[in-house]
Design an enzyme around this catalytic site. Structure first.
Site, PDB file in Angstrom:
ATOM      1  N   ASP A   1       8.612 -33.960 -49.477  1.00 53.47           N
ATOM      2  CA  ASP A   1       9.811 -33.588 -48.744  1.00 53.47           C
ATOM      3  C   ASP A   1      11.060 -33.899 -49.576  1.00 53.47           C
ATOM      4  O   ASP A   1      10.950 -34.508 -50.651  1.00 53.47           O
ATOM      5  CB  ASP A   1       9.819 -34.351 -47.398  1.00 53.47           C
ATOM      6  CG  ASP A   1      10.500 -33.557 -46.299  1.00 53.47           C
ATOM      7  OD1 ASP A   1      11.251 -32.626 -46.619  1.00 53.47           O
ATOM      8  OD2 ASP A   1      10.285 -33.887 -45.114  1.00 53.47           O
TER       9      ASP A   1
ATOM     10  N   ASP B   1      12.529 -26.383 -39.971  1.00 50.07           N
ATOM     11  CA  ASP B   1      11.341 -26.880 -39.256  1.00 50.07           C
ATOM     12  C   ASP B   1      11.033 -26.055 -38.013  1.00 50.07           C
ATOM     13  O   ASP B   1      11.932 -25.698 -37.250  1.00 50.07           O
ATOM     14  CB  ASP B   1      11.586 -28.323 -38.787  1.00 50.07           C
ATOM     15  CG  ASP B   1      11.635 -29.290 -39.943  1.00 50.07           C
ATOM     16  OD1 ASP B   1      11.466 -28.865 -41.098  1.00 50.07           O
ATOM     17  OD2 ASP B   1      11.841 -30.492 -39.667  1.00 50.07           O
TER      18      ASP B   1
HETATM   19  C1  GLA Z   1      11.359 -32.824 -42.459  1.00 47.51           C
HETATM   20  C2  GLA Z   1      10.238 -31.823 -42.714  1.00 47.51           C
HETATM   21  C3  GLA Z   1       9.273 -31.834 -41.554  1.00 47.51           C
HETATM   22  C4  GLA Z   1       8.716 -33.227 -41.379  1.00 47.51           C
HETATM   23  C5  GLA Z   1       9.830 -34.234 -41.184  1.00 47.51           C
HETATM   24  C6  GLA Z   1       9.323 -35.651 -41.209  1.00 47.51           C
HETATM   25  O1  GLA Z   1      12.158 -32.454 -41.395  1.00 47.51           O
HETATM   26  O2  GLA Z   1      10.744 -30.529 -42.893  1.00 47.51           O
HETATM   27  O3  GLA Z   1       8.227 -30.906 -41.763  1.00 47.51           O
HETATM   28  O4  GLA Z   1       7.916 -33.552 -42.483  1.00 47.51           O
HETATM   29  O5  GLA Z   1      10.815 -34.105 -42.228  1.00 47.51           O
HETATM   30  O6  GLA Z   1      10.338 -36.578 -41.045  1.00 47.51           O
END
Ligand code: GLA
Length: 435
Positions: free
Chosen positions: A158, A219
């Site tokens: 990430d 997301d």
């Molecule tokens: C980001 C990512 C998500 C998830 C969260 C975890 O928002 O895009 O897919 O992994 O972090 O905190």
């Protein structure tokens, strides 16, 4: 790389190169904790649903025992909030000892013993998005080695709490570090999602060389709005995204939320169908212990899965966008077959959409149609009009076989039609001499 492979790879255009770790030649499939279980670390109050080894063991058991594994759903992926707030004395990441008393290596063994794989999560900034220790540039090597030592099979990197310059260094560096461990580890990069997902900021050629999959966009949430928003972004930008995808390198529109709370059955079929068209990774984020039989049937649909997993790995596209709110999507498949999805953005009632295969760019011929969600079959000529009834926010999905070879009558008819002196009675295939 062997010389032959090297020559072959360099003969291909740069855009078709993929990360050379041999994994994920078709989109990865499995289960991922994040959307459904988030950062719930409250194991005292909710031991069944908190991020702990029990949750991943439960999901592994379901994948192995309820028919998922055989269909290809083999990854069990840990997301954020798995680690301890402190690295160990040797500077390595470590799992939270209360919630993962057995440790990650043992969990990976548990997966491997059952024919499954384990995925883990990290972040190339100072902290993960959930505030856990990050993998800054100086920690990349040690963390890659730790994951390999634990026999992890996939790593999602990430990008919270990092800047563009760090990302530009960190994502390729992690790719090298993972490769250097000698363990094939599928590598998921969130990099493009942090750079707006589009060129010139995002270099998809480079991504294809260093990552197996990448999050391009925001997301997913447990709602139809969220699914639709993602679908819209991916198909509006299809001309940029389609060439980026191929065996070993996939665009990732994020998890399947089928089986959760937000989607109707029609919307669930829509997500499954469109993720299959997009050649998207199929990571379910749901509770496999309590999933409804309706959602399970959709996620376990063999034809939808085989379309998603087509070995050519060509991402499909939207080919029609009608003012009525009907859209048609198409994906070319192995052996001259293809998939079609008729999708309705309408909110009123099932819409009867009339068209023919010719209008959808199919060439002369007769095609066998297999309806993915009803199992019905039929044969259609390119010129035959048909009507599909598409539910509001729903889809009709077809697997379309390669066109059948023209039969003699058709060949005969075509020849004779070009002859001024003869007339053809087309439906009977008989001939009459012109006066
Ligand atoms: C980001 C990512 C998500 C998830 C969260 C975890 O928002 O895009 O897919 O992994 O972090 O905190």
């Amino acid at each position: 790389m062997h010389l032959a492979a090297l020559l072959f790879a360099s003969a291909l255009s740069v855009g078709t190169l993929a990360l050379d770790n041999g994994v994920m030649r078709t989109p990865p499939m499995g289960w991922l904790a994040w959307e459904r279980f988030r950062c719930d670390i409250n194991c005292e109050n909710d031991p069944k649903n908190c991020i702990s080894e029990n949750l991943f063991i439960d999901m592994a058991d379901r994948l192995a025992e309820d028919g998922w594994r055989e269909l290809g759903y083999v990854y069990v992926n840990i997301d954020d909030c798995w680690s301890s707030m402190e690295r160990d004395a040797k500077g390595r990441l470590q799992a939270d000892p209360k919630r993962f008393p057995g440790g990650i290596h043992k969990l990976a063994r548990y997966m491997h013993d059952r024919g499954l794989k384990l995925g883990i999560y990290g972040d190339m900034g100072t902290h993960t998005c959930g505030g856990y220790p990050g993998t800054t540039l100086d920690k990349i090597q040690i963390d890659a080695q730790t994951f390999a030592d634990w026999e992890v099979d996939m790593f999602k990197f990430d990008g919270c709490y990092s800047n563009a310059t760090e990302q530009e260094k960190g994502y390729p560096l992690m790719s090298k570090a993972l490769n250097a461990t000698g363990r094939p580890i599928g590598y998921s990069c969130s990099w493009p999602a942090y750079q707006g997902g589009l060129p010139p900021k995002v270099n998809y050629t480079l991504l294809g060389q260093i990552c197996n999959l990448w999050r391009n966009y925001g997301d997913i949430q447990d709602s139809w709005d969220s699914v639709l928003n993602i679908v819209d972004w991916f198909f509006e930008n299809q001309d940029v995204l389609i060439p980026a995808a191929g065996p070993g390198r996939w665009n990732d529109p994020d998890m399947l939320v089928v089986g959760d709370f937000g989607l109707s059955m029609d919307q669930s079929r829509s997500q499954m169908a469109l993720w299959a068209i997009m050649a998207a990774p199929l990571f379910m984020s749901n509770d496999l212990r309590t999933i409804s039989s309706g959602a399970r049937t959709i996620l376990q649909n063999k034809m939808a899965i085989s379309i998603n997993q087509d070995p050519m790995g060509i991402q499909g596209r939207r080919i029609v966008k009608e003012k009525t709110g009907i859209e048609v999507f198409w994906r070319p498949l192995l052996k001259n077959a293809s998939a079609l999805v008729f999708f309705s953005r309408r909110n009123d009632m099932p819409y009867r959409y009339q068209t023919n295969l010719g209008k959808l760019n199919y060439t002369f011929g007769s095609y066998k149609i297999f309806d993915v969600f009803t199992d019905k079959t039929m044969t259609l000529k390119d010129t035959t009009d048909f009507v599909v009834s598409v539910n509001p926010t729903g889809v009709v999905m077809w697997y379309v076989s390669a066109p059948a070879k023209r039969n003699l009558r058709q060949k005969f008819r075509q020849t004779i039609l070009q002859n001024k002196h003869w007339t053809v009675e087309t439906d009977k295939g008989s001939l009459r001499k012109n006066k």
